[in-house]
Write an enzyme that holds these catalytic residues in place. Structure first.
Site, short mmCIF file in Angstrom:
data_model
loop_
_atom_site.label_atom_id
_atom_site.label_comp_id
_atom_site.label_asym_id
_atom_site.label_seq_id
_atom_site.Cartn_x
_atom_site.Cartn_y
_atom_site.Cartn_z
N HIS A 94 -2.52 0.86 -5.67
CA HIS A 94 -2.73 0.19 -7.04
C HIS A 94 -3.57 0.69 -8.21
CE1 HIS A 94 -3.09 -2.88 -10.40
NE2 HIS A 94 -1.40 -3.17 -9.72
N ASP A 95 -5.20 0.85 -7.73
CA ASP A 95 -5.61 1.63 -8.89
C ASP A 95 -6.61 2.70 -8.63
OD1 ASP A 95 -5.25 -1.29 -9.62
OD2 ASP A 95 -8.00 -1.82 -8.82
N THR A 96 -5.38 3.52 -7.93
CA THR A 96 -5.03 4.90 -7.13
C THR A 96 -4.09 5.97 -7.89
OG1 THR A 96 -5.12 4.41 -4.88
CG2 THR A 96 -6.98 4.66 -5.89
#
Length: 447
Positions: free
Chosen positions: A214-216
């Protein structure tokens, strides 16, 4: 000795001490709760027709093509069955998690602090009909049953655990029962349960916001997933008759049709099927239906009722799936409902009535409590359809489906999408249950 009703009521009421909060609780509050709440790891051994354990692991927000091009994802697919026609059901993340255990989005189109009423059933209720042990493993959940909106990494303060990726905690039927809450655990509990051979037969697994991509990105997420799952594929206890689904909550491009890269792994897959692909149309609802078909469980009477069943299960039960023409399929939004915030759907105060009659694709009827809750009502949608649609909002009404024959080819006479007349717009909210009545009911169920 059976505990008294008073004792049980006191135990059940502990859930209210774990107040759900729409922001991250203070560290002191989290540490206090963590010191007193212990995980609960029930076990069972109920034989299924195709598998005896089912685990699913979700990554985040990646288009099918991007996942398929990743080398680690290619390796994972080579170890099992690639599902080439698997779809998420809407956007953004939270309604997909909601749908994966409750069989409906209820119009949810947001990642807010949503709570589904206690009289709306989930897959946990289905599993409980045969005492099949279930659990969740949420990476970096600070303690069992944590109900906060999020929990940040305490060293870097980046996003870590988030409630929107925890499906069962969205449902009051789970959060208002302290025993059920303690079955929502973290990865430390997974390692403990694995080592102690106390894994449940059904589990939902969510990595943290870094590892789930999600954040990568897909490169990072796929590398993490392979490194996490590869040792388990060599663990005989974990692998024995186990089916694992690796999938995504949704694709990353909202204008697309929401097809997501998905792979089946595990000891339940025959050697001759490893490295193959299955082109059958599936959605998140198919997972609930497949679990029901495998263990002889009823349906929730929602979109799981008509959903296609994983072929590895359908081949055992004799169910014939549908071929769905996805040309006009759009699962990048949802229909109106009470969980809508007006982002990708319209708000409606009406809670949809569930289906109460029919065998459903799993072949074992509807959950008794669902039949009681929605007795003498007509289903709001045609939940016997293999794909979600709504005539009132013109949602997926041009999609067609045709039953396969036993050889997997189309019949000569094609059938269109199920009759729109079954899609009744019924204005009936989910019946309310008082807190005292709910607590008493939970207590009596434990006696």
């Amino acid at each position: 000795m059976k505990p008294s009703v008073a004792t049980l009521l006191a135990t059940v009421s502990l859930v209210y001490a774990q107040t759900a909060t729409e922001k991250e609780p203070s560290l002191s509050a989290i540490e206090s709760a963590a010191a007193s709440i212990q995980p609960y790891s029930p076990v069972s051994n109920v034989e299924g027709v195709a598998f005896n354990r089912f685990f699913q692991v979700w990554l985040e927000n990646i288009d099918y093509e991007d996942a398929a091009a990743d080398e680690n994802m290619k390796w994972l697919a080579s170890q099992g069955i690639l599902l080439t026609n698997f779809y998420a059901v809407t956007h953004p993340s939270e309604p997909n998690y909601c749908a994966a255990v409750g069989g409906d989005t209820f119009g949810m189109d947001n990642d807010n602090f949503n709570q589904i009423p206690a009289n709306v059933s989930t897959v946990a209720d289905l599993l409980d009909t045969k005492n099949i042990a279930w659990g969740e493993y949420q990476e970096h959940l600070p303690y069992p049953g944590f109900q906060g909106f999020n929990y940040s990494n305490q060293e870097t303060y980046v996003n870590d655990y988030v409630r929107k990726h925890n499906p069962l905690v969205l449902y009051d039927s789970v959060t208002k029962n302290s025993t059920r809450l303690r079955q929502i655990k973290n990865f430390t509990s997974f390692e403990d349960d694995l080592a102690n051979k106390k894994l449940p037969q059904w589990a939902f697994i969510t990595p943290n916001m870094t590892n789930d991509a999600h954040d990568t990105n897909i490169t990072f997420g796929a590398k993490w997933e392979r490194s996490w799952i590869a040792p388990l594929l060599n663990n005989s206890y974990f692998m024995n008759d186990t089916l694992i689904l690796l999938t995504f909550d949704e694709d990353g491009t909202y204008s697309k049709s929401n097809k997501i890269f998905s792979v089946l792994l595990g000891g339940a897959i025959p050697d001759e099927l490893k490295g193959t692909q299955d082109d059958t149309f599936y959605t998140h609802y198919s997972v609930i239906a497949s679990v029901s078909a495998n263990w002889g469980l009823p349906s929730l009477g929602r979109w799981d009722c008509g959903a296609n069943i994983l072929e590895i299960v359908a081949n055992k039960t004799g169910y014939v799936n549908y071929d769905v023409d996805t040309t006009n399929l759009r699962l990048n939004e949802t229909y109106p409902g009470p969980m809508s915030a007006g982002e990708y759907s319209k708000y409606s105060p009406v809670w949809p009535n569930a289906l109460t009659r029919g065998d459903c694709s799993a072949g074992h009827g509807i959950l008794d409590i669902v039949k009681e809750t929605y007795a003498n009502t007509e289903p709001t949608y045609n939940y016997s359809s293999p794909f979600p649609y709504d005539t009132a909002s013109n949602y997926n009404t041009k999609v067609t489906a045709t039953k396969k024959n036993v050889t997997g080819t189309h019949r000569s006479s094609s059938s269109s999408s199920p009759s729109a007349s079954s899609n009744a717009a019924v204005s009936a909210v989910a019946p309310a249950a008082g807190v005292s009545g709910l607590l008493l009911g939970l207590a009596l169920n434990l006696l």
